[in-house]
Write an enzyme that holds these catalytic residues in place. Structure first.
Site, PDB file in Angstrom:
ATOM      1  CE1 TYR A 171      -3.885   2.272   0.664  1.00 15.71           C
ATOM      2  CE2 TYR A 171      -2.482   3.257   2.330  1.00 15.71           C
ATOM      3  CZ  TYR A 171      -3.622   3.290   1.553  1.00 15.71           C
ATOM      4  OH  TYR A 171      -4.481   4.352   1.666  1.00 15.71           O
ATOM      5  CB  THR A 186     -13.649   4.302   4.293  1.00 17.21           C
ATOM      6  OG1 THR A 186     -12.331   3.740   4.357  1.00 17.21           O
ATOM      7  CG2 THR A 186     -13.552   5.814   4.188  1.00 17.21           C
ATOM      8  CE  LYS A 199      -3.300   5.103  -1.492  1.00 17.15           C
ATOM      9  NZ  LYS A 199      -4.414   5.505  -2.378  1.00 17.15           N
TER      10      LYS A 199
END
Length: 281
Positions: free
Chosen positions: A162, A197, A166
């Protein structure tokens, strides 16, 4: 809160394409832009969720919206979706690269397929959407908005794929911004902190499966609606970079200039790890 009465007219009748638009920040941003009068093209993976959101936007915000099933990791599928959007609305004024997935597993325990899938969605998904939409954005003096993360400048433990995705987004879109500086197309990178979220709930683990994640000891958590409002206001001003106010400024400074101090003081907490008693000897 319904804000259309007070909204700027900048996005009125503009065509906004949002990837990963059925949940979290993407959905909140679709609603906010609908309130501002935009016409929406929403890409996501599940037709029922798309149908439900399109109906909601029509019923509650009188917004014109098109929902398209599309895996942004599939370049040909993205090309088809963008072509349908241009056919329906005549072009694209704003592209929001929001689709993303994450994982929680150590580098050693993370299979190569997980790295490939995270990069395929988070990095190549944004690349595919931008490539496909760029001719229309150039013709209309449009805007590209890219959802990055706190991890774009502060690493998080057990998120190596991840984090890498980014950082790759920053490299790509900072270069693209410079290349487009005389074209009229704006590029804005958005770095939210922790946001409420379902991204973590759907996080992959090392073998590529989705497993329930334990609660993380995170800092301040923003709502998707607050993040969407901040993005909307920054987009009105065509900002280059938006760092949300729940991103710890100490993390930004320490990670950049005092990495050892960052690793000792902030990295465990930002990674959702409970502080451990220090060991002597």
């Amino acid at each position: 809160m319904y804000r259309k009465v007070f909204a700027s007219k900048i996005f009125d009748r503009k065509v906004v394409l949002i990837s990963g638009g059925c949940a979290g920040i993407g959905r909140a941003l679709a609603v906010r832009l609908a309130q501002a009068g935009a016409r929406l093209v929403i890409l996501d993976l599940q037709q029922p969720a798309l149908d439900s959101l399109v109906q909601h936007l029509a019923d509650h915000h009188n917004a014109e919206a098109l929902g398209l099933v599309c895996d942004v990791a599939d370049a040909e599928a993205v090309q088809r979706a963008v072509a349908l959007a241009v056919e329906r609305f005549g072009g694209i004024d704003v592209l929001v690269n929001n689709a993303g997935i994450t994982h929680r597993s150590s580098f050693a325990d993370t299979e190569l397929a997980v790295f490939q899938r995270v990069m395929a969605v988070n990095y190549f998904g944004a690349l595919h959407c931008t490539k496909a939409a760029l001719p229309s954005l150039l013709a209309r003096g449009g805007q590209i908005i890219v959802l990055s993360s706190l991890s774009g400048f502060s690493p998080l433990l057990y998120r190596s794929a991840y984090n890498a995705s980014k950082h790759a987004l920053h490299g790509l879109f900072e270069t693209l911004r410079y290349e487009l500086k005389d074209s009229g197309v704006g590029v804005m990178l958005v770095c939210p902190g922790f946001t409420a979220t379902d991204l973590r709930k759907n996080a992959l683990v090392g073998d590529g499966s989705v497993a329930a994640q334990p609660p993380l000891a995170m800092g301040k958590v923003a709502s998707p609606q607050d993040v969407a409002e901040a993005i909307y206001l920054a987009a009105l001003k065509r900002k280059r970079l938006l760092i949300l106010n729940n991103v710890d400024w100490r993390a930004r400074i320490l990670a950049r200039f005092f990495p050892r101090l960052f690793e000792r003081i902030l990295l465990p907490r930002l990674s959702g790890m409970k502080p451990q008693a220090s060991r002597r000897g």
